[in-house]
Design an enzyme around this catalytic site. Structure first.
Site, PDB file in Angstrom:
ATOM      1  N   GLY A   1     -10.142 -10.355  -1.471  1.00  0.00           N
ATOM      2  CA  GLY A   1      -8.901 -10.822  -0.840  1.00  0.00           C
ATOM      3  C   GLY A   1      -9.084 -10.928   0.667  1.00  0.00           C
ATOM      4  O   GLY A   1      -9.690 -10.059   1.281  1.00  0.00           O
TER       5      GLY A   1
ATOM      6  N   VAL B   1     -19.921 -10.640  14.565  1.00  0.00           N
ATOM      7  CA  VAL B   1     -21.248 -10.575  13.918  1.00  0.00           C
ATOM      8  C   VAL B   1     -22.132 -11.703  14.459  1.00  0.00           C
ATOM      9  O   VAL B   1     -23.278 -11.479  14.869  1.00  0.00           O
ATOM     10  CB  VAL B   1     -21.116 -10.677  12.375  1.00  0.00           C
ATOM     11  N   VAL B   2     -21.575 -12.917  14.466  1.00  0.00           N
ATOM     12  CA  VAL B   2     -22.379 -14.073  14.892  1.00  0.00           C
ATOM     13  C   VAL B   2     -22.825 -13.919  16.343  1.00  0.00           C
ATOM     14  O   VAL B   2     -24.002 -14.080  16.674  1.00  0.00           O
ATOM     15  CB  VAL B   2     -21.575 -15.389  14.689  1.00  0.00           C
TER      16      VAL B   2
ATOM     17  N   ARG C   1     -13.524 -14.395  -5.507  1.00  0.00           N
ATOM     18  CA  ARG C   1     -13.995 -13.264  -6.314  1.00  0.00           C
ATOM     19  C   ARG C   1     -14.864 -13.888  -7.402  1.00  0.00           C
ATOM     20  O   ARG C   1     -14.342 -14.452  -8.353  1.00  0.00           O
ATOM     21  CB  ARG C   1     -12.803 -12.507  -6.908  1.00  0.00           C
TER      22      ARG C   1
ATOM     23  N   ASP D   1     -14.092  -2.930  -1.759  1.00  0.00           N
ATOM     24  CA  ASP D   1     -14.926  -2.202  -2.708  1.00  0.00           C
ATOM     25  C   ASP D   1     -15.764  -3.118  -3.614  1.00  0.00           C
ATOM     26  O   ASP D   1     -16.976  -2.945  -3.746  1.00  0.00           O
ATOM     27  CB  ASP D   1     -13.994  -1.314  -3.550  1.00  0.00           C
TER      28      ASP D   1
ATOM     29  N   THR E   1      -9.727  -5.363   4.259  1.00  0.00           N
ATOM     30  CA  THR E   1      -8.707  -5.483   3.213  1.00  0.00           C
ATOM     31  C   THR E   1      -7.394  -4.963   3.765  1.00  0.00           C
ATOM     32  O   THR E   1      -7.391  -3.971   4.514  1.00  0.00           O
ATOM     33  CB  THR E   1      -9.060  -4.701   1.922  1.00  0.00           C
TER      34      THR E   1
ATOM     35  N   ASP F   1      -7.624   1.173   1.728  1.00  0.00           N
ATOM     36  CA  ASP F   1      -7.878   2.193   0.701  1.00  0.00           C
ATOM     37  C   ASP F   1      -9.370   2.458   0.506  1.00  0.00           C
ATOM     38  O   ASP F   1      -9.809   2.817  -0.578  1.00  0.00           O
ATOM     39  CB  ASP F   1      -7.243   1.756  -0.636  1.00  0.00           C
TER      40      ASP F   1
ATOM     41  N   ARG G   1      17.068  -5.774   7.464  1.00  0.00           N
ATOM     42  CA  ARG G   1      18.052  -4.755   7.835  1.00  0.00           C
ATOM     43  C   ARG G   1      19.270  -5.393   8.523  1.00  0.00           C
ATOM     44  O   ARG G   1      20.405  -4.964   8.318  1.00  0.00           O
ATOM     45  CB  ARG G   1      17.410  -3.715   8.753  1.00  0.00           C
TER      46      ARG G   1
ATOM     47  N   ARG H   1      24.661  -3.940   2.177  1.00  0.00           N
ATOM     48  CA  ARG H   1      23.944  -4.106   0.910  1.00  0.00           C
ATOM     49  C   ARG H   1      22.722  -3.201   0.807  1.00  0.00           C
ATOM     50  O   ARG H   1      22.185  -2.759   1.820  1.00  0.00           O
ATOM     51  CB  ARG H   1      23.418  -5.536   0.808  1.00  0.00           C
TER      52      ARG H   1
ATOM     53  N   ARG I   1      -1.777  -3.272  -5.166  1.00  0.00           N
ATOM     54  CA  ARG I   1      -1.864  -3.151  -6.622  1.00  0.00           C
ATOM     55  C   ARG I   1      -2.241  -1.726  -7.000  1.00  0.00           C
ATOM     56  O   ARG I   1      -1.718  -1.157  -7.929  1.00  0.00           O
ATOM     57  CB  ARG I   1      -2.923  -4.138  -7.123  1.00  0.00           C
TER      58      ARG I   1
ATOM     59  N   ALA J   1      12.528   3.029   5.972  1.00  0.00           N
ATOM     60  CA  ALA J   1      13.030   2.755   4.608  1.00  0.00           C
ATOM     61  C   ALA J   1      13.615   4.031   4.004  1.00  0.00           C
ATOM     62  O   ALA J   1      13.131   5.133   4.263  1.00  0.00           O
ATOM     63  CB  ALA J   1      11.879   2.245   3.739  1.00  0.00           C
TER      64      ALA J   1
ATOM     65  N   ARG K   1      27.921   9.250   3.513  1.00  0.00           N
ATOM     66  CA  ARG K   1      27.897   9.660   4.920  1.00  0.00           C
ATOM     67  C   ARG K   1      27.938   8.459   5.876  1.00  0.00           C
ATOM     68  O   ARG K   1      27.623   8.568   7.061  1.00  0.00           O
ATOM     69  CB  ARG K   1      26.717  10.589   5.198  1.00  0.00           C
TER      70      ARG K   1
ATOM     71  N   LEU L   1      25.359   1.935   6.308  1.00  0.00           N
ATOM     72  CA  LEU L   1      25.823   0.569   6.062  1.00  0.00           C
ATOM     73  C   LEU L   1      24.847  -0.248   5.221  1.00  0.00           C
ATOM     74  O   LEU L   1      25.147  -1.351   4.780  1.00  0.00           O
ATOM     75  CB  LEU L   1      26.070  -0.147   7.390  1.00  0.00           C
TER      76      LEU L   1
ATOM     77  N   HIS M   1       2.120 -12.974  -0.498  1.00  0.00           N
ATOM     78  CA  HIS M   1       0.905 -13.290   0.263  1.00  0.00           C
ATOM     79  C   HIS M   1       1.128 -13.522   1.748  1.00  0.00           C
ATOM     80  O   HIS M   1       0.147 -13.652   2.481  1.00  0.00           O
ATOM     81  CB  HIS M   1       0.190 -14.484  -0.371  1.00  0.00           C
TER      82      HIS M   1
HETATM   83  O1  F6P Z   1      -6.619  -6.146  -2.275  1.00  0.00           O
HETATM   84  C1  F6P Z   1      -5.773  -6.827  -1.431  1.00  0.00           C
HETATM   85  C2  F6P Z   1      -4.582  -7.367  -2.165  1.00  0.00           C
HETATM   86  O2  F6P Z   1      -3.849  -8.098  -1.226  1.00  0.00           O
HETATM   87  C3  F6P Z   1      -3.719  -6.357  -2.893  1.00  0.00           C
HETATM   88  O3  F6P Z   1      -2.836  -5.654  -2.060  1.00  0.00           O
HETATM   89  C4  F6P Z   1      -3.005  -7.236  -3.859  1.00  0.00           C
HETATM   90  O4  F6P Z   1      -2.512  -6.486  -4.923  1.00  0.00           O
HETATM   91  C5  F6P Z   1      -4.079  -8.189  -4.269  1.00  0.00           C
HETATM   92  O5  F6P Z   1      -4.968  -8.269  -3.184  1.00  0.00           O
HETATM   93  C6  F6P Z   1      -3.595  -9.562  -4.639  1.00  0.00           C
HETATM   94  O6  F6P Z   1      -4.682 -10.351  -4.985  1.00  0.00           O
HETATM   95  P1  F6P Z   1      -4.594 -11.911  -5.279  1.00  0.00           P
HETATM   96  O7  F6P Z   1      -4.450 -12.612  -3.972  1.00  0.00           O
HETATM   97  O8  F6P Z   1      -5.876 -12.233  -5.943  1.00  0.00           O
HETATM   98  O9  F6P Z   1      -3.392 -12.111  -6.121  1.00  0.00           O
END
Ligand code: F6P
Length: 320
Positions: A11, A23-24, A72, A103, A126, A130, A155, A163, A172, A187, A212, A215, A250
């Site tokens: 992703g 890098v380049v 991918r 990963d 990413t 994580d 908000r 609401r 994910r 939140a 309390r 809103l 996205h």
């Molecule tokens: O791993 C990054 C990520 O944006 C996740 O947070 C999300 O669940 C997933 O990719 C979505 O992937 P795709 O763009 O393939 O739907």
């Protein structure tokens, strides 16, 4: 080492371009040549790659996405796919690899290293943040800022109409975006895949808030914890609140990278080149307590970093 290959995979994340640039330019500064591979590992298999120069990375430091494109690749997961990739790596004279991704991307390069001995260094990119071995991944800060901006806007209208809103964010398998943005955006409830939640408790909290004089209320849900639409429906069913749902999707992956992500991308990209030149391989560069470090991929792959439980508890206390 004379010539290195560079690819982005998995992703996309804002700041990948800033890292490509680093890098380049760093490689060229040290007299190396860089081959850019398009669409991740698919580009290797299809020989979709070519030389990069100082000009190919001009004007990309602030652009979201990745100029190398990403994918991918299922084919690269097969032995036959990797053999084809290796043929092209040899044909283009690539002697080392920098892989910007997550990963899965590191797993691919690491297998290629095991099978054919090609040196590789990973750069964590990413939005999920994580990955073990780094406090931050490229793209996370930008994504969190995007979500906080959305919370602020929602908000405003939530207050006007008194609401409850459910906002679904990406993640994910990881609640890092929800947690950081939820704390920054105030939140009322944060639902993440790492920690089970109870819808009754969430509803009770909403009712206490109204009592309390609150809103509005915002429930932030990581997509891996539940679907925002389901949570909205359940809140409506249980306590009858007119609950609106926004799925950010996205848009969290795009946009101009924050200064934090650009600086991180520059430092990590440059370090990756230094490591390859020093003959290192199978490592990922990362940032730990402000310092750029390298971690062996055996300590990174398949070991997602845990969420910060203290931060989760704090967010709970502050949204009481
Ligand atoms: O791993 C990054 C990520 O944006 C996740 O947070 C999300 O669940 C997933 O990719 C979505 O992937 P795709 O763009 O393939 O739907």
């Amino acid at each position: 080492m004379q010539r290195i290959g560079l690819l982005t995979s998995g992703g996309d994340a804002s700041g990948m371009n800033s890292s490509i640039r680093a890098v380049v330019r760093k490689a060229i500064y040290h007299g190396l040549e860089v081959i850019g591979i398009r669409r991740g590992y698919s580009g290797f298999i299809e020989a979709d790659m070519g030389p990069m120069n100082l000009g190919s990375v001009a004007d990309i430091i602030g652009r979201g996405g990745t100029i190398l494109h990403t994918a991918r690749s299922e084919r690269f997961k097969t032995k036959e796919g990797r053999a084809l990739a290796m043929e092209n790596i040899q044909r283009f004279g690539i002697q080392g690899l920098v892989v910007i991704g997550g990963d899965g991307s590191f797993t691919g390069a690491s297998i290629l290293h095991q099978e054919y001995g090609i040196p590789m260094i990973g750069v964590p990119g990413t939005i999920d943040n994580d990955i073990a071995g780094t406090d931050y991944t490229i793209g996370f800060d930008t994504a969190v800022n995007t979500v906080v901006d959305a919370i602020n806007k929602i908000r405003d209208t939530a207050t006007s109409h008194e609401r409850t809103f459910v906002i679904e964010v990406m993640g994910r398998n990881s609640g890092n975006i929800a947690l950081a943005a939820g704390l920054a955006g105030g939140a009322e409830s944060i639902l993440i895949p790492e920690i089970p939640f109870n819808i009754e408790e969430i509803c009770q909290k909403l009712l206490r808030g109204i009592k309390r004089g609150k809103l509005h209320s915002i429930i932030l849900v990581a997509e891996g914890a539940a679907s925002g639409i389901d949570i909205g429906r359940q809140v409506k069913e249980q306590i009858g609140f007119d609950t609106k749902v926004t799925i950010l999707g996205h848009l969290q992956r795009g946009g101009t990278p924050t200064a934090f992500d650009r600086i991180l991308a520059a430092r990590l990209g440059a370090k990756a080149v230094e490591l390859l030149m020093a003959g290192e391989t199978n490592k990922m560069v990362g940032i730990k307590a402000g310092e750029i470090v390298a971690t062996d991929l055996t300590e990174v792959i398949g070991k997602p970093s845990p969420i910060n439980k203290n931060m989760y508890e704090l967010a709970k206390i502050l949204s009481i």
